[in-house]
Design an enzyme around this catalytic site. Structure first.
Site, PDB file in Angstrom:
ATOM      1  N   ASP A 215       3.408   9.884   0.194  1.00  0.00           N
ATOM      2  CA  ASP A 215       3.654   9.550   1.588  1.00  0.00           C
ATOM      3  C   ASP A 215       5.002   8.832   1.669  1.00  0.00           C
ATOM      4  OD1 ASP A 215       2.871   7.038   0.461  1.00  0.00           O
ATOM      5  OD2 ASP A 215       2.350   6.332   2.460  1.00  0.00           O
TER       6      ASP A 215
ATOM      7  N   GLY B  14       0.814  -1.206   0.000  1.00  0.00           N
ATOM      8  CA  GLY B  14       0.000   0.000   0.000  1.00  0.00           C
ATOM      9  C   GLY B  14       0.847   1.254   0.000  1.00  0.00           C
ATOM     10  N   THR B  15       0.249   2.323  -0.516  1.00  0.00           N
ATOM     11  CA  THR B  15       0.929   3.625  -0.553  1.00  0.00           C
ATOM     12  C   THR B  15      -0.072   4.660  -1.041  1.00  0.00           C
ATOM     13  OG1 THR B  15       2.926   4.738  -1.337  1.00  0.00           O
ATOM     14  CG2 THR B  15       1.711   3.502  -2.948  1.00  0.00           C
ATOM     15  N   THR B  16       0.334   5.902  -1.049  1.00  0.00           N
ATOM     16  CA  THR B  16      -0.466   6.960  -1.681  1.00  0.00           C
ATOM     17  C   THR B  16       0.469   7.932  -2.382  1.00  0.00           C
ATOM     18  OG1 THR B  16      -2.128   6.830   0.084  1.00  0.00           O
ATOM     19  CG2 THR B  16      -2.221   8.734  -1.374  1.00  0.00           C
TER      20      THR B  16
ATOM     21  N   LYS C 268       9.728   8.020  -2.064  1.00  0.00           N
ATOM     22  CA  LYS C 268       8.887   7.511  -3.154  1.00  0.00           C
ATOM     23  C   LYS C 268       8.910   8.379  -4.396  1.00  0.00           C
ATOM     24  CE  LYS C 268       5.844   5.011  -0.033  1.00  0.00           C
ATOM     25  NZ  LYS C 268       4.455   4.743   0.385  1.00  0.00           N
TER      26      LYS C 268
END
Length: 281
Positions: free
Chosen positions: A88, A71-73, A104
Site C-alpha cells: 500500500d 501501520g502498513t501492509t 514502499k
C-alpha cells in the site's frame, strides 16, 4: 557525541572505477559491517544511548512517547512465474495520516527489491544503504549479489542495532543464479526464507486473502490480481493502511512494475460491483 568520517579518497582518482578492479582491493567483509555500529551516527547525549528508548518507557516520565503507533501492509509470494510483491502507500502515526503516496518498494537493483514496514525513516535509510552495499559488491566482484547475501547484509546490520529503537519489518525479493528467492528480515536481526510473507498492521487481513487464493501454478494475471486484492482488503479493514496499491513482478529478466498505483477507493467500488453489491452495505 560520536560521529563517523567517510573515506572520500577515491575522488582523487575517479578513473579507477572505469579501469575495473582497483590496484589494492581489501575485499568486502563483515568487519566493515561491524564498523557501522556506534560510529555510524552521532549518539544521543545521554548516559546510555543504546537503551534510551527502553529506559524512557520504563521510567514513566513520558507515557506514550515511545509507543510508536505505525501501520502498513506489504506482502510477497513465490509462484511458478517468479515473485509478486504488493504494497500500500499510506504513512501514519496513530490516527494521523501523514501521506498517501509513500513508495514502499525500494528498487535495490534490476533484479532485487526491498519492501518497507515499520518506521519510514529507518526502513528507507537502511534499505538505501543496502542498495549501496549491493552496488559495491557488484563493482568489486563483477557479478550481482545473491538474494541470500543481500538479505544477510541487512539482517547483520539490524542485529547490531538491536535495542536501539529501530522499527523495521522488511522483505528482500529477487532473482539470482538459484532462481527466485524471498526473505523476511526484521529489526531484531531475524531472517526467514519462505514462499509467502505479509508484514505490517494489515498483514492478518492480507494473509486471509493470500492463504485462500494462493496456488503455486497461478498465471501471472491471477497472481497480480491476488496481490492487488489482498492489499485492498487489508486497507479496507486496517485504518493504518491505504492510499494506492502497487504491484511488482520479479522474474528471470529482472522485475516489472505491474501496477504503478491504483487507488484503493476505486477498487472498493469495483469489487463491490463485481459481487453485485452497491458498496455501502
Amino acid at each position: 557525541p560520536m560521529a563517523a568520517g567517510m573515506d572520500f579518497s577515491f575522488l582523487s582518482d575517479p578513473g579507477a572505477f572505469a579501469r575495473g578492479q582497483p590496484a589494492v582491493d581489501e575485499g568486502f567483509g563483515f568487519g566493515e559491517l561491524r564498523d557501522l555500529g556506534t560510529e555510524a551516527f552521532a549518539m544521543a547525549p545521554v548516559e546510555r544511548p543504546e537503551t534510551f528508548c527502553e529506559d524512557i518507557k520504563k521510567s514513566g516520565e513520558a507515557p506514550g512517547l515511545m509507543d510508536f503507533a505505525h501501520g502498513t501492509t506489504t506482502l510477497g509470494f513465490v509462484f511458478e512465474k517468479g515473485i509478486i510483491i504488493a504494497v500500500d502507500s499510506r504513512a501514519s502515526m496513530g490516527s494521523y495520516i501523514s501521506s498517501q503516496t509513500v513508495k514502499k518498494v525500494i528498487e535495490i537493483n534490476d533484479f532485487l527489491l526491498g519492501t518497507m514496514a515499520g518506521g519510514a525513516a529507518d526502513c528507507s535509510f537502511w534499505e538505501r544503504h543496502l542498495t549501496r552495499l549491493c552496488r559495491m559488491h557488484e563493482l568489486r566482484t563483477k557479478e550481482r549479489i545473491s538474494v541470500a547475501a543481500a538479505s544477510k547484509l541487512l539482517a547483520n546490520i539490524f542485529f547490531q542495532y538491536r535495542g536501539r529503537g529501530l522499527s523495521c519489518g522488511t522483505m528482500v525479493a529477487g532473482w539470482d543464479k538459484k532462481g527466485p528467492s524471498l526473505y523476511m528480515v526484521d529489526d531484531q536481526g531475524e531472517r526467514f526464507k519462505g514462499t509467502r510473507f505479509s508484514v505490517g498492521s494489515g498483514s492478518p487481513f492480507a494473509y486471509g486473502v493470500l492463504d485462500s487464493g494462493y496456488k503455486y501454478d497461478l498465471s501471472l494475471e491471477e497472481a497480480v490480481e491476488l496481490g492487488r486484492r489482498a492489499i485492498y482488503h487489508a486497507t479496507h479493514r486496517d485504518g493504518a493502511s491505504g492510499g494506492v496499491v502497487r504491484v511488482y513482478h520479479v522474474h528471470e529478466k529482472g522485475w516489472t512494475k505491474m501496477i504503478a498505483g491504483e487507488d484503493v477507493n476505486e477498487l472498493h467500488w469495483k469489487y463491490a460491483k463485481d459481487k453485485g453489491m452497491v458498496g455501502n452495505e
